[in-house]
Enzyme design. Sequence first.
Site: not given
Length: 287
Positions: A7, A9, A101, A209, A258
């Site tokens: 999958s 994102e 967030d 990140f 993913h």
Amino acid sequence: MPAPTVSYEFFPPKDLAGSFRLWDTLNVLAPYAPEFVSVTYGAGGTTRQLTHEAVTTIRKSTGLKVAAHLTCVDATKAETLQIAQRYADAGVTDIVALRGDAPGGGLFQPTKDGFKSSVELISALKNTGNFTLRVGAYPDPHPEAINTAQDIDYLKAKFDAGADAAITQFFFEADTFFRFRDACVKAGIDKPILPGILPIENWAGTRKFAARCGAQIPTWLEEAYAAAIRDGRADLLSTAIATELCTDLMEGGVDHLHFYTLNRPELTRDVCVALGLSPQVELAQVA
């Protein structure tokens, strides 16, 4: 070893150039038959409408199963459930339910009359009966968690509230995932936990990140990228590292991966090919 299911994102485009990049990404990756694709929210819910437009357009134009990210940020309970109903009305059956967030950083503060946590959000969405619900999980401790045990307790609460599966934050070593998976099993969690893979497009950006989300960077990886960047081999290193990580996960029993694509598909595609995936379909339409 059979090829995994996958999958992807994506994040929603903010301008015309971003729209072209998203559709280019879809055209590159859709042929590898993802089980689903997901579309993120911006920090503080800033891309709520853009996310809705991207989710509904991808579903309508491609036929792919699309999971919409939905958070507790900057909306009342009624407003959040209204957004969910709009997805249901558009035929969207999958949601990634997250706390989200705080706008501008800092600690999360619930909106007045809003959901106080992802557990509350998951429970409300489950009660609608409209969605398959995926949630976040943290192989390295969440920045606000005391330790991994607290993360696992909270993940169990999300499953008890009605979540169907979890997607992990990215990590850099397979053992990080395996330790987390084993601890989840020991805690009585028996729902699917999908490892999140971040192919490293930009090492400097990835380091920032990782610092924000608590992902631990091993010393060997720092040293490998320092040498690769110096020698102009960073892209080759990224492909090799992501492929090796995925292979190690598959050898440990993982059958679904993913990918966090950052709307840059080439590295993710190269890793999928290296893992044995072959193109199966092409997009019939683009918008």
